[in-house]
Design a protein around this motif. Structure first.
Motif, PDB file in Angstrom:
ATOM      1  N   SER A   7       0.781  -1.449  -0.099  1.00 28.03           N
ATOM      2  CA  SER A   7      -0.095   0.068   0.093  1.00 28.03           C
ATOM      3  C   SER A   7       1.017   1.095   0.066  1.00 28.03           C
ATOM      4  N   LYS A   9      -0.480   4.152   0.581  1.00 27.60           N
ATOM      5  CA  LYS A   9      -1.095   5.277   1.391  1.00 27.60           C
ATOM      6  C   LYS A   9      -1.680   4.397   2.650  1.00 27.60           C
ATOM      7  N   ASP A  11      -4.791   4.514   3.906  1.00 28.83           N
ATOM      8  CA  ASP A  11      -6.156   4.529   3.924  1.00 28.83           C
ATOM      9  C   ASP A  11      -7.027   3.573   4.962  1.00 28.83           C
ATOM     10  N   LEU A  12      -7.132   4.198   5.887  1.00 32.41           N
ATOM     11  CA  LEU A  12      -7.754   3.462   7.314  1.00 32.41           C
ATOM     12  C   LEU A  12      -9.035   2.964   7.088  1.00 32.41           C
ATOM     13  N   ASN A  14     -10.269   1.547   4.212  1.00 30.50           N
ATOM     14  CA  ASN A  14     -10.058   0.894   2.864  1.00 30.50           C
ATOM     15  C   ASN A  14      -9.956  -0.665   3.479  1.00 30.50           C
ATOM     16  N   SER A  17      -8.517  -3.803   1.502  1.00 32.23           N
ATOM     17  CA  SER A  17      -7.338  -4.034   1.479  1.00 32.23           C
ATOM     18  C   SER A  17      -6.220  -4.928   2.500  1.00 32.23           C
ATOM     19  N   ILE A  20      -4.198  -2.659   5.039  1.00 34.88           N
ATOM     20  CA  ILE A  20      -4.876  -1.932   5.844  1.00 34.88           C
ATOM     21  C   ILE A  20      -5.820  -3.061   6.770  1.00 34.88           C
TER      22      ILE A  20
END
Length: 463
Positions: A7, A9, A11-12, A14, A17, A20
């Motif tokens: 990843s 980024k 992106d909390l 998502n 993923s 995450i």
């Protein structure tokens, strides 16, 4: 291992993923480990009375709690390189739950001390957390991801001051005696850790591409085929040992200062125990954002100045930490002391985050071993600082008792408190100076041109 699946980024939200998903589960697991590791702290007055602990035994329990972690962190890093974070975390949570449960059953001071030592092994969860996020996130965001997961996990070490009394209140409502509630609370925390181990096994995977076992079998992880040499490579790298010192000067000092701050605030500024405890709790809760800031700025400086930029930021924030602690130690006015204590809390947690914005770039073939060695440095620092403060305080208190011999009990108690305050303050000043020296040493960390090119987007893959 292709870097494309990592990843780029944080992106909390998502949750589809894998990186995450792993971030959230490893953060929660780490939180529970720290919650259980220091879960006994809010109950120490009950434990002292119940088991008849002497002052020396109480101090020794504090020292033992951070000692076991040193060995566990050194070992777990090597195991992560070989078997992967998923299996290592699963076993650590499930086996680590045993002494957490057993401490609720102890009947003697010796049994209590043994359990506190063994519970310390669960502190190795930090290494697995950093290893797992390091291989799930790309170079541009790995510092922020590492710092955030670690900060939210460290939060468990402060949240237990609220959480454990709430659990105790719950068991008391079922008719359990207040003096026995600490036992049931620790057993409850241990059971949650065990269940978290099952969650880790079934709902995470080692890398964005899959688990170590399958990837090694298919030959898709060539960089980890030589993991047997990884630990020795880490041991021989001078940069690893500098980061060992840096983490001793950051996380180690946070553990020690917060562990002694309740008494110091009471002895120095005559605060009530509850007030002092709540202040220390508020500093611990700063982990929810302060450590993230360290990783965030580490990444930003890395983008601006390359790997050297990460080191420069680390040295600067470490210097600020040392100066804040040294200045705090000499403050006689509570408001002034409180301001510098806030600054120390912010800078020490940022230094921890900044440290692990550098770690993933030392050697991508031995991330686990390096994380283990550096992580162990934090506990070595805590151990040595605790020994320093214990020895200075003990000597000063004994001299105060001798000097005020024959006086009223409250006079002797006041003399002890004043002596302890002065001794701990001088210890804090010494520690602050040593932290600044460590910051200067950190500047000697160097990276090759090849290392620098490896983190440029579109260039060679990296951890």
């Amino acid at each position: 291992m292709s870097v494309s699946a990592k990843s780029t980024k944080l992106d909390l939200f998502n949750l589809k993923s894998k990186p995450i998903q792993t971030f959230w589960i490893t953060s929660i697991a780490f939180f529970m480990c720290f919650f259980s590791w220091f879960g006994i702290v809010p109950f120490m007055p009950y434990v002292v009375k119940d088991l008849g602990l002497t002052p020396d035994q109480k101090w020794n329990s504090i020292i033992l709690a951070v000692t076991g972690t040193v060995f566990a962190r050194l070992l777990i890093g090597k195991l992560c390189d070989k078997y992967g974070p998923r299996l290592c975390y699963t076993w650590l949570l499930m086996l680590g739950a045993i002494p957490v449960i057993l401490i609720g059953l102890v009947q003697t001071p010796l049994q209590f001390l043994v359990c506190r030592f063994l519970i310390g092994f669960i502190g190795a969860s930090f290494v697995i957390t950093q290893f797992h996020t390091s291989i799930m996130f790309a170079p541009n965001i790995v510092g922020t991801a590492n710092a955030t997961s670690a900060g939210w996990g460290n939060l468990g070490g402060g949240a237990n001051r609220l959480g454990m009394p709430l659990i105790a209140a719950g068991v008391i409502s079922f008719g359990v005696a207040e003096t026995e509630a600490w036992r049931y609370s620790m057993i409850t925390a241990g059971c949650i850790c065990f269940l978290m181990g099952l969650v880790y096994f079934f709902f995470t995977q080692d890398t964005p591409e899959g688990n170590f076992k399958e990837l090694k079998a298919s030959g898709d992880m060539p960089e980890l085929k030589k993991d047997e040499a990884g630990f020795m490579v880490a041991v021989k790298d001078y940069r690893v040992w500098i980061l060992f010192l840096v983490y001793a000067a950051s996380f180690g000092m946070e553990l020690t200062v917060y562990g002694t701050m309740d008494d110091y605030l009471q002895n120095t500024f005559q605060l009530e125990r509850v007030t002092a405890g709540n202040l220390v709790l508020s500093f611990a809760l700063m982990n929810i954002f302060a450590r993230t800031l360290g990783g965030f700025f580490g990444d930003k400086f890395g983008k601006l100045k390359g790997l050297r930029g990460r080191v420069l930021f680390l040295a600067v924030i470490l210097t600020i930490e040392g100066l804040m602690l040294a200045t705090f130690s000499g403050a006689e006015n509570f408001i002034v002391a409180f301001i510098f204590l806030i600054c120390f809390s912010l800078s020490v947690q940022m230094a921890e985050g900044a440290t692990f914005s550098v770690v993933p770039f030392i050697n991508k073939k031995a991330i686990g071993s390096i994380s283990g060695i550096v992580g162990a440095g934090g506990n070595v620092g805590a151990f040595l600082a605790a020994i320093l403060l214990k020895s200075k305080s003990a000597i000063a208190e004994k001299e105060a008792i001798i000097t005020s011999k024959g006086a009223a009990a409250d006079v002797i108690k006041s003399a002890q408190a004043a002596a302890s305050s002065d001794a701990v303050a001088s210890g804090y000043f010494m520690i602050g100076v040593l932290v600044v020296i460590t910051a200067l040493i950190a500047l000697t960390i160097k990276f090759s041109q090849e290392d620098e090119l490896a983190v440029v987007p579109g260039k060679v893959e990296t951890a």
